[in-house]
Design a protein around this motif. Structure first.
Motif, PDB file in Angstrom:
ATOM      1  N   SER A 298      -1.492   4.786  -8.359  1.00 18.52           N
ATOM      2  CA  SER A 298      -0.230   5.443  -8.721  1.00 18.52           C
ATOM      3  C   SER A 298      -0.365   6.958  -8.867  1.00 18.52           C
ATOM      4  N   GLU A 299      -1.568   7.474  -8.762  1.00 17.64           N
ATOM      5  CA  GLU A 299      -1.745   8.933  -8.833  1.00 17.64           C
ATOM      6  C   GLU A 299      -2.228   9.497  -7.499  1.00 17.64           C
ATOM      7  N   ARG A 300      -2.296   8.648  -6.475  1.00 21.32           N
ATOM      8  CA  ARG A 300      -2.748   9.072  -5.157  1.00 21.32           C
ATOM      9  C   ARG A 300      -1.570   9.577  -4.346  1.00 21.32           C
ATOM     10  N   VAL A 301      -1.787  10.635  -3.575  1.00 20.67           N
ATOM     11  CA  VAL A 301      -0.746  11.202  -2.718  1.00 20.67           C
ATOM     12  C   VAL A 301      -0.819  10.542  -1.344  1.00 20.67           C
ATOM     13  N   PHE A 302       0.344  10.114  -0.862  1.00 16.23           N
ATOM     14  CA  PHE A 302       0.465   9.524   0.467  1.00 16.23           C
ATOM     15  C   PHE A 302       1.278  10.446   1.359  1.00 16.23           C
ATOM     16  N   HIS A 303       1.106  10.286   2.660  1.00 13.12           N
ATOM     17  CA  HIS A 303       1.723  11.177   3.635  1.00 13.12           C
ATOM     18  C   HIS A 303       2.480  10.356   4.672  1.00 13.12           C
ATOM     19  N   PHE A 304       3.672  10.825   5.008  1.00 11.55           N
ATOM     20  CA  PHE A 304       4.454  10.234   6.090  1.00 11.55           C
ATOM     21  C   PHE A 304       4.738  11.327   7.100  1.00 11.55           C
ATOM     22  N   ASP A 305       4.315  11.117   8.339  1.00  9.41           N
ATOM     23  CA  ASP A 305       4.579  12.035   9.440  1.00  9.41           C
ATOM     24  C   ASP A 305       5.786  11.493  10.195  1.00  9.41           C
ATOM     25  N   GLU A 306       6.915  12.159  10.054  1.00  3.49           N
ATOM     26  CA  GLU A 306       8.157  11.690  10.663  1.00  3.49           C
ATOM     27  C   GLU A 306       8.092  11.750  12.189  1.00  3.49           C
ATOM     28  N   ASN A 307       7.379  12.717  12.747  1.00  6.44           N
ATOM     29  CA  ASN A 307       7.271  12.844  14.205  1.00  6.44           C
ATOM     30  C   ASN A 307       6.552  11.655  14.828  1.00  6.44           C
ATOM     31  N   GLU A 308       5.507  11.200  14.174  1.00  6.40           N
ATOM     32  CA  GLU A 308       4.667  10.133  14.720  1.00  6.40           C
ATOM     33  C   GLU A 308       4.910   8.770  14.070  1.00  6.40           C
ATOM     34  N   ASN A 309       5.779   8.736  13.044  1.00  7.38           N
ATOM     35  CA  ASN A 309       6.010   7.506  12.265  1.00  7.38           C
ATOM     36  C   ASN A 309       4.705   6.923  11.738  1.00  7.38           C
ATOM     37  N   ILE A 310       3.889   7.788  11.156  1.00  2.00           N
ATOM     38  CA  ILE A 310       2.591   7.385  10.622  1.00  2.00           C
ATOM     39  C   ILE A 310       2.600   7.528   9.103  1.00  2.00           C
ATOM     40  N   LEU A 311       2.147   6.482   8.439  1.00  2.00           N
ATOM     41  CA  LEU A 311       1.933   6.510   6.995  1.00  2.00           C
ATOM     42  C   LEU A 311       0.435   6.539   6.764  1.00  2.00           C
ATOM     43  N   GLU A 312      -0.009   7.393   5.825  1.00  2.00           N
ATOM     44  CA  GLU A 312      -1.439   7.443   5.551  1.00  2.00           C
ATOM     45  C   GLU A 312      -1.719   7.851   4.116  1.00  2.00           C
TER      46      GLU A 312
ATOM     47  N   ILE B 197       0.825  -1.205   0.000  1.00  2.00           N
ATOM     48  CA  ILE B 197       0.000   0.000   0.000  1.00  2.00           C
ATOM     49  C   ILE B 197       0.860   1.257   0.000  1.00  2.00           C
ATOM     50  N   PHE B 198       1.883   1.284   0.862  1.00  2.00           N
ATOM     51  CA  PHE B 198       2.616   2.520   1.106  1.00  2.00           C
ATOM     52  C   PHE B 198       3.983   2.627   0.460  1.00  2.00           C
ATOM     53  N   CYS B 199       4.520   1.558  -0.077  1.00  2.00           N
ATOM     54  CA  CYS B 199       5.897   1.619  -0.574  1.00  2.00           C
ATOM     55  C   CYS B 199       6.040   0.882  -1.897  1.00  2.00           C
ATOM     56  N   ARG B 200       5.491   1.452  -2.953  1.00  2.00           N
ATOM     57  CA  ARG B 200       5.583   0.873  -4.297  1.00  2.00           C
ATOM     58  C   ARG B 200       6.320   1.864  -5.202  1.00  2.00           C
ATOM     59  N   SER B 201       7.649   1.861  -5.119  1.00  2.00           N
ATOM     60  CA  SER B 201       8.493   2.808  -5.852  1.00  2.00           C
ATOM     61  C   SER B 201       8.055   4.246  -5.573  1.00  2.00           C
ATOM     62  N   PRO B 202       8.174   4.673  -4.303  1.00  2.00           N
ATOM     63  CA  PRO B 202       7.718   6.012  -3.939  1.00  2.00           C
ATOM     64  C   PRO B 202       8.577   7.111  -4.548  1.00  2.00           C
TER      65      PRO B 202
END
Length: 149
Positions: A125-139, A99-104
Protein backbone atom coordinates in the motif's frame (compact mmCIF):
# COMPACT_ATOMS: atom_id res chain seq x y z
CA UNK A 1 9.79 11.95 14.51
CA UNK A 2 10.83 13.72 11.30
CA UNK A 3 8.19 15.34 9.14
CA UNK A 4 7.52 14.00 5.66
CA UNK A 5 8.74 17.25 4.10
CA UNK A 6 12.02 17.20 6.03
CA UNK A 7 12.66 13.64 4.84
CA UNK A 8 12.15 14.39 1.16
CA UNK A 9 13.65 17.90 0.98
CA UNK A 10 17.28 16.70 1.19
CA UNK A 11 18.59 20.25 1.44
CA UNK A 12 16.44 21.67 -1.37
CA UNK A 13 14.78 25.02 -0.84
CA UNK A 14 11.08 25.37 -0.12
CA UNK A 15 8.90 27.97 1.60
CA UNK A 16 8.01 26.57 5.04
CA UNK A 17 5.18 29.07 5.38
CA UNK A 18 3.39 27.77 2.26
CA UNK A 19 3.35 24.08 3.25
CA UNK A 20 -0.30 23.18 3.83
CA UNK A 21 -1.87 19.84 4.66
CA UNK A 22 -5.34 18.50 5.22
CA UNK A 23 -6.99 18.00 8.61
CA UNK A 24 -7.97 14.55 9.89
CA UNK A 25 -11.60 15.42 9.23
CA UNK A 26 -10.84 16.39 5.64
CA UNK A 27 -8.91 13.14 5.12
CA UNK A 28 -11.93 11.14 6.29
CA UNK A 29 -14.05 12.95 3.69
CA UNK A 30 -11.44 12.30 0.97
CA UNK A 31 -11.33 8.60 1.89
CA UNK A 32 -15.12 8.35 1.66
CA UNK A 33 -15.35 10.34 -1.57
CA UNK A 34 -12.68 8.30 -3.41
CA UNK A 35 -13.34 4.98 -1.63
CA UNK A 36 -9.71 4.71 -0.52
CA UNK A 37 -7.75 4.25 2.71
CA UNK A 38 -5.08 6.84 3.42
CA UNK A 39 -2.48 5.23 5.67
CA UNK A 40 1.23 5.21 6.36
CA UNK A 41 3.44 7.61 4.46
CA UNK A 42 0.65 8.75 2.11
CA UNK A 43 -1.47 9.78 5.11
CA UNK A 44 1.50 11.61 6.62
CA UNK A 45 2.09 13.41 3.32
CA UNK A 46 -1.57 14.42 3.02
CA UNK A 47 -1.61 15.74 6.61
CA UNK A 48 1.60 17.75 6.14
CA UNK A 49 1.60 18.84 2.50
CA UNK A 50 -1.47 17.48 0.73
CA UNK A 51 -2.56 20.95 -0.37
CA UNK A 52 0.85 22.56 -1.00
CA UNK A 53 4.50 21.58 -0.57
CA UNK A 54 5.77 25.15 -0.44
CA UNK A 55 7.44 24.76 -3.83
CA UNK A 56 9.37 21.60 -2.95
CA UNK A 57 7.45 19.29 -5.30
CA UNK A 58 6.51 20.03 -8.89
CA UNK A 59 3.10 21.64 -8.73
CA UNK A 60 2.38 20.78 -12.37
CA UNK A 61 3.03 17.04 -11.87
CA UNK A 62 1.33 16.50 -8.51
CA UNK A 63 -2.32 16.69 -9.53
CA UNK A 64 -3.40 17.43 -5.97
CA UNK A 65 -1.71 20.82 -6.38
CA UNK A 66 -3.17 21.64 -9.80
CA UNK A 67 -5.38 24.67 -9.21
CA UNK A 68 -7.09 24.29 -12.58
CA UNK A 69 -8.65 20.99 -11.38
CA UNK A 70 -11.94 21.41 -9.60
CA UNK A 71 -13.14 18.87 -7.04
CA UNK A 72 -15.39 17.50 -9.77
CA UNK A 73 -12.40 17.17 -12.13
CA UNK A 74 -10.46 15.26 -9.46
CA UNK A 75 -13.34 12.87 -8.82
CA UNK A 76 -13.95 12.21 -12.52
CA UNK A 77 -10.22 11.74 -13.14
CA UNK A 78 -9.88 9.29 -10.25
CA UNK A 79 -12.91 7.20 -11.26
CA UNK A 80 -11.97 7.17 -14.94
CA UNK A 81 -8.40 6.21 -14.06
CA UNK A 82 -9.55 3.38 -11.80
CA UNK A 83 -11.79 2.04 -14.56
CA UNK A 84 -8.95 2.18 -17.10
CA UNK A 85 -6.45 0.25 -15.00
CA UNK A 86 -9.09 -2.23 -13.84
CA UNK A 87 -9.96 -3.03 -17.46
CA UNK A 88 -6.30 -3.51 -18.38
CA UNK A 89 -5.49 -5.60 -15.31
CA UNK A 90 -8.47 -7.89 -15.92
CA UNK A 91 -7.38 -8.52 -19.53
CA UNK A 92 -3.94 -9.80 -18.52
CA UNK A 93 -3.26 -13.52 -18.16
CA UNK A 94 -3.62 -14.28 -15.36
CA UNK A 95 -5.72 -11.24 -14.29
CA UNK A 96 -3.66 -8.82 -12.19
CA UNK A 97 -6.44 -6.88 -10.45
CA UNK A 98 -5.11 -7.74 -6.99
CA UNK A 99 -1.68 -6.38 -7.89
CA UNK A 100 -2.54 -3.22 -9.82
CA UNK A 101 -6.03 -2.14 -8.81
CA UNK A 102 -6.64 -2.16 -5.05
CA UNK A 103 -8.40 1.17 -4.40
CA UNK A 104 -5.89 3.18 -6.44
CA UNK A 105 -5.19 6.81 -5.63
CA UNK A 106 -3.76 8.76 -8.56
CA UNK A 107 -1.42 11.50 -7.38
CA UNK A 108 0.85 12.32 -10.34
CA UNK A 109 0.52 12.72 -14.11
CA UNK A 110 3.69 13.26 -16.12
CA UNK A 111 3.81 14.14 -19.83
CA UNK A 112 0.00 13.84 -19.93
CA UNK A 113 0.17 10.05 -20.48
CA UNK A 114 2.23 8.70 -17.58
CA UNK A 115 0.18 8.08 -14.44
CA UNK A 116 1.57 7.30 -10.98
CA UNK A 117 -0.59 5.97 -8.19
CA UNK A 118 -0.70 4.05 -4.94
CA UNK A 119 -2.99 1.11 -4.17
CA UNK A 120 -4.46 2.19 -0.86
CA UNK A 121 -5.69 -1.27 0.16
CA UNK A 122 -3.96 -4.61 0.40
CA UNK A 123 -0.28 -5.50 0.22
CA UNK A 124 2.24 -2.93 -1.00
CA UNK A 125 0.00 0.00 0.00
CA UNK A 126 3.01 2.33 0.05
CA UNK A 127 4.44 1.24 -3.31
CA UNK A 128 4.11 3.50 -6.35
CA UNK A 129 2.67 1.96 -9.52
CA UNK A 130 2.84 3.31 -13.05
CA UNK A 131 0.37 3.26 -15.92
CA UNK A 132 1.61 4.18 -19.40
CA UNK A 133 -1.47 5.29 -21.33
CA UNK A 134 0.35 5.15 -24.70
CA UNK A 135 1.32 1.50 -24.32
CA UNK A 136 -1.46 0.36 -21.94
CA UNK A 137 1.19 -0.99 -19.58
CA UNK A 138 0.82 -1.30 -15.83
CA UNK A 139 3.98 -1.76 -13.79
CA UNK A 140 5.38 -1.67 -10.29
CA UNK A 141 8.00 1.10 -10.06
CA UNK A 142 9.60 -0.67 -7.06
CA UNK A 143 9.69 2.74 -5.34
CA UNK A 144 7.97 3.57 -2.12
CA UNK A 145 5.99 6.81 -1.96
CA UNK A 146 8.78 8.65 -0.15
CA UNK A 147 11.44 7.54 -2.65
CA UNK A 148 9.23 8.52 -5.58
CA UNK A 149 8.62 11.98 -4.19
Amino acid sequence: MKSFISIICQGRWYDHNRVIGYSEGELKKIEKLYNIELSGVLRKFMLEAGRCSGGLLGDDVIILYNESFTVRDHILTQYSFEGDILNISLKTTPPTKDIFCRSPFLFSIESETQYFYINTRGANSERVFHFDENENILEDTHYGFTEYM
